[in-house]
Design an enzyme around this catalytic site. Structure first.
Site, mmCIF file in Angstrom:
data_model
loop_
_atom_site.group_PDB
_atom_site.id
_atom_site.type_symbol
_atom_site.label_atom_id
_atom_site.label_comp_id
_atom_site.label_asym_id
_atom_site.label_seq_id
_atom_site.Cartn_x
_atom_site.Cartn_y
_atom_site.Cartn_z
ATOM 1 C CB ALA A 79 -24.186 -11.410 -6.545
ATOM 2 N NE ARG A 80 -24.852 -4.629 -9.105
ATOM 3 C CZ ARG A 80 -24.320 -3.525 -8.607
ATOM 4 N NH1 ARG A 80 -24.753 -3.061 -7.454
ATOM 5 N NH2 ARG A 80 -23.376 -2.897 -9.246
ATOM 6 C CD GLU A 81 -23.888 -7.670 -13.503
ATOM 7 O OE1 GLU A 81 -23.401 -8.507 -14.267
ATOM 8 O OE2 GLU A 81 -23.255 -6.672 -13.098
ATOM 9 N NE ARG A 95 -19.096 -4.527 -9.395
ATOM 10 C CZ ARG A 95 -19.137 -4.306 -10.721
ATOM 11 N NH1 ARG A 95 -20.288 -4.201 -11.336
ATOM 12 N NH2 ARG A 95 -18.024 -4.216 -11.414
ATOM 13 N NE ARG A 130 -13.540 -3.148 -12.484
ATOM 14 C CZ ARG A 130 -14.662 -3.482 -13.122
ATOM 15 N NH1 ARG A 130 -14.879 -4.753 -13.471
ATOM 16 N NH2 ARG A 130 -15.570 -2.568 -13.422
ATOM 17 C CD GLU A 186 -22.427 -4.969 -18.933
ATOM 18 O OE1 GLU A 186 -23.413 -5.353 -18.256
ATOM 19 O OE2 GLU A 186 -21.314 -4.710 -18.434
HETATM 20 O O1 0X9 Z 1 -17.795 -3.354 -14.798
HETATM 21 C C1 0X9 Z 1 -17.917 -4.504 -15.211
HETATM 22 O O2 0X9 Z 1 -17.334 -5.460 -14.741
HETATM 23 C C2 0X9 Z 1 -18.852 -4.763 -16.383
HETATM 24 N N1 0X9 Z 1 -20.048 -4.008 -16.225
HETATM 25 S S1 0X9 Z 1 -21.101 -4.365 -15.025
HETATM 26 O O3 0X9 Z 1 -22.049 -3.311 -14.941
HETATM 27 N N2 0X9 Z 1 -21.905 -5.663 -15.413
HETATM 28 O O4 0X9 Z 1 -20.400 -4.554 -13.838
HETATM 29 C C3 0X9 Z 1 -18.215 -4.341 -17.666
HETATM 30 C C4 0X9 Z 1 -16.908 -4.957 -17.970
HETATM 31 C C5 0X9 Z 1 -16.457 -4.569 -19.351
HETATM 32 N N3 0X9 Z 1 -15.113 -4.943 -19.561
HETATM 33 C C6 0X9 Z 1 -14.064 -4.104 -19.495
HETATM 34 N N4 0X9 Z 1 -14.211 -2.796 -19.462
HETATM 35 N N5 0X9 Z 1 -12.883 -4.682 -19.492
HETATM 36 ZN ZN ZN Z 2 -21.508 -7.265 -14.286
#
Ligand code: 0X9
Ligand code: ZN
Length: 763
Positions: A199-201, A256, A273, A401
């Site tokens: 959300a915050r991005e 988030r 996730r 990113e």
């Molecule tokens: O953590 C995440 O979901 C992503 N970074 S964030 O800071 N925007 O939250 C990165 C995800 C990268 N993908 C994997 N590591 N599978």
């Molecule tokens: Zn993210």
């Protein structure tokens, strides 16, 4: 970034909406008293303390390096007592957020609230760059989406693909050209671009919306975009997580997750996730209060279900997805769930190459440095969209990113982020949808030895499995022959084919190209337009430099790197170097950081050749060398440059990312890039950008050859124009041999005599 399993989230921020005045709600001030500091932990103890005190991590990662963390101001003394020296970057996070919000309101007021009027929807203007002057809330973004869809009824459809936990619609804009017999809509590959899972991005939905806007804005004016729209369907979901996004505007700027009521007083599932590929590993959390909470089961959340459902609805046509996040300027490819899990070939080569291309496209656009890398280079995370696209669909997956190093970059970054990501997104779409792309496996050979086969090898990148394996063909036009030969290529390994060109003559240049067909009858060629050229080493070729690094021919080490300068040494000494040199019976190569454990750090290391005299003869100047470099894959390339004017104007002729590992032979036609008058110098530059990677390079067996361009009138191919050539022309003429067709009209007749004489006299 800015989140780790162990960091506590500010779930207390739900407070504050209780005491409402009738017309003016008192906004919550959840970040009151919070500051952002930079600290440098030097041991595990300090690291753990930082992890415990931080309410949010502003850096990309936490480690034994400078980090930026947010924490209550009254905990600063805890850091100091532990021997840390925090430097305050933001004195009042709440104040900062409020100032940023006031700025957005000022922009809205200035533009007369034209993007935010309720009901503006269908009337919202398309292609209005003013929209990217500020961050926009969900109402504004949806208005703009409706505006686009109604301005382009033939190309765009706005579709509700589902609803969030709280019942908010989730929209996708589907963009593609109308159905056509050549490219039936039902069989077009599909590409998906998502944003705002987190959300915050806030910069991510702004960027994704811009991609939709550009596809439509350039649907007629750009042949590239028009062609893509005819062959590809685009699905853009600017706000995957509408509830969370709303919440960042109303309650807590740094929220988030989604807004799932977890039933235990906590809220939110981390949507990134919750995807069903490799769900539930150690890069996510089962703790409902964690910012990385994965949810009760894979795709338990209606948001992930809706967006994955859209991708799956394309079935075998699904070609790839990009999931836009912030921040950190990264292009991340799978697998992201496990540091030691690697994609199989050829997918690995395809997606790494594509990511590097995309970073290059961004760099060309704004110069913003995005780093391509495996997703675990950031940190392992499981149940993510990138891995799901890669593993659960027939397509490819990436996470980007975006800018900058925080979740709330100044609003000037909004448009820049959008602009720079447009060419990269196009590149992605082309890379994953083009039925067939021909990609040579190594730098193209440019020098051929007469009567000796030169091998051309290429990968036929075939994301959709449509290559007709009988069709890869090398077309070679040899000097003196009427038309090109079509040489069938042979299979080397799945998707890789090769064929040989053998110069049958001591003359001139050979032009060549590759082609193949899809099972649907589409022909693809390499190079996409025109042909490539091979210079034949004739008897008259001159070797200007031949250096096996065994003796000192006057190369010098330059550059501003603090360690790792180039020297002539036995490379086996350092484990980060190649084990041996490449000269038969030799010992030495030119290497960076020859001493054990020393690599290039803190700047650029250069190896500069002595000035090499170049004879005043027209011809092809060819540099060939054995090249080695560490750190695959990386954005720290080894660059080969040439100075042709003795004025310090260095022209890059080759950029090597070390994609294939090990020593490899590279030959470069310098005269494609420079026209040296009397002499030239060559240099090899390698830089350690701030990443602090282990960077090493080596070169050996360096040669510089001048292959004089043979005149077409050199009929007997002996390198000189004399009476022998006149005799050979007459012979060919009398036999109606095609080599006597100097007018190129397909017949040998009197007209050819005059042209031969002209070419002969011109030398
Ligand atoms: O953590 C995440 O979901 C992503 N970074 S964030 O800071 N925007 O939250 C990165 C995800 C990268 N993908 C994997 N590591 N599978
Ligand atoms: Zn993210």
């Amino acid at each position: 970034m800015g989140t780790r399993t162990t960091l506590t989230t500010l779930t207390a921020c739900a407070l504050g909406t209780g005491a409402l005045a009738a017309d003016e709600p008192i906004p919550p001030r959840p970040l009151e008293g919070e500051v952002v500091v930079s600290v440098t932990p030097e041991d595990e103890h300090q690291l753990r303390l930082i992890d415990r005190l931080a309410t949010s991590l502003w850096s990309e990662r936490l480690g034994l390096a400078p980090v930026e963390i947010q924490l209550p101001a009254d905990r600063l003394d805890d850091l100091r007592e532990a021997g840390l020296s925090p430097r305050v970057l933001v004195h009042d996070v709440q104040g900062l957020i409020e100032r940023e919000r006031a700025e957005i309101e000022a922009v809205r007021a200035r533009e007369g609230f034209r993007f935010s009027e309720r009901g503006a929807r269908a009337n919202a203007p398309a292609h209005d760059l003013a929209f990217w002057d500020a961050y926009r809330d969900r109402l504004e973004i949806e208005n703009y989406l409706f505006g686009l869809a109604s301005a382009y009824p033939d190309l765009a459809t706005l579709q509700q693909i589902g609803a969030s936990v709280e019942g908010t619609p989730i929209w996708a804009l589907l963009v593609t050209a109308p159905d056509s017999p050549e490219h039936p809509r039902a069989s077009r590959p599909a590409v998906q671009w998502n944003a705002a899972q987190h959300a915050r991005e806030w910069i991510s939905p702004m960027t994704a919306l811009f991609l939709a806007d550009r596809l439509l804005a350039e649907s007629e004016s750009s042949p590239r975009v028009a062609g893509l729209l005819e062959t590809t369907e685009f699905a853009i979901v600017p706000i995957v997580n509408p509830d969370g996004y709303d919440y960042t505007w109303t309650d807590y700027r740094f929220w988030r997750k989604n807004r799932r009521d977890n039933g235990d007083g906590t809220h939110g599932v981390d949507l990134n996730r919750n995807w069903s590929y490799e769900w539930g590993g150690s890069g996510s959390s089962g703790d409902t209060s964690s910012d990385l909470y994965r949810g009760v089961s894979p795709m338990s959340e209606p948001e992930t279900a809706a967006v994955s459902g859209l991708a799956l609805s394309y079935g075998p046509r699904f070609a790839g997805g990009i999931d836009y996040h912030s921040h950190g300027r990264l292009i991340l490819w799978p697998w992201g769930y496990d540091t030691d899990a690697y994609l199989p070939e050829p997918e690995r080569t395809i997606i790494t190459g594509l990511s590097i291309d995309m970073a290059g496209a961004i760099d060309d656009c704004t110069g913003e440095p995005y780093t391509p890398g495996k997703a675990t280079d950031l940190y392992p995370a499981d149940g993510t969209a990138d891995d799901w696209y890669q593993g659960a669909t027939p397509g490819y997956g990436l996470t980007i990113e975006l800018r900058t190093n925080r979740f709330d970059p100044e609003r000037e970054h909004v448009l820049s982020s959008a602009l720079e990501n447009w060419p990269a997104a196009l590149r992605f779409a082309e890379g994953v949808t083009q039925q067939l792309r021909i990609d040579p496996t190594s730098p193209l050979p440019v020098l051929a030895e007469p009567f000796t086969p030169t091998t051309i090898e290429a990968r036929f990148l075939d994301a959709l499995g449509t290559l007709d394996g009988a069709t890869p063909t090398l077309h070679a036009q040899l000097p003196g022959e009427a038309g090109p030969q079509a040489i069938p290529m042979t299979l080397v390994s799945p998707g890789t084919y090769k064929a040989d060109i053998t110069p049958t003559d001591r003359r001139g240049r050979i032009t060549w190209s590759l082609s193949a067909q899809t099972t649907g009858g589409q022909t693809v060629t390499f190079p996409a337009s025109g042909h490539a050229t091979l210079s034949v080493r004739t008897q008259q070729s001159v070797t200007l430099l031949d250096d096996d690094a065994e003796s000192d021919l006057g190369w010098t080490a330059e550059g501003d790197a603090t360690t790792g300068a180039w020297s002539r040494a036995d490379p086996g000494v350092d484990p980060n170097q190649p084990a041996t040199d490449t000269s038969p019976g030799g010992t030495n190569a030119f290497v960076t950081g020859a001493a054990p454990g020393v690599d290039v750090d803190g700047g650029v290391a250069r190896l500069v050749s002595p000035a090499v005299a170049v004879p005043a003869r027209a011809g092809d100047l060819i540099l060939a060398l054995d090249l080695w470099r560490s750190d695959f894959p990386s954005t720290d390339p080894l660059v080969v440059e040439v100075e042709a004017d003795a004025c310090g104007d260095w022209v890059p002729v080759h950029t090597d990312f070390g994609r294939t590992g090990g020593w490899r032979r590279v030959s470069l036609r310098l005269t494609d890039h420079v026209s040296p008058a009397n002499s030239l110098r060559v240099r090899f530059s390698i830089e350690d950008r701030p990443s602090g990677d282990i960077i090493e390079a080596a070169v050996d067996e360096i040669s510089l050859v001048l292959a004089p361009s043979a005149s077409r009138a050199d009929m007997n191919g002996d390198g000189v124009l004399d009476n022998g050539d006149i005799a050979a022309f007459v012979d060919a003429f009398l036999l109606f041999d095609p080599s006597a067709d100097f007018t190129g009209d397909g017949v040998v007749d009197n007209g050819d005599i005059g042209v031969f004489v002209t070419v002969f006299l011109a030398g």
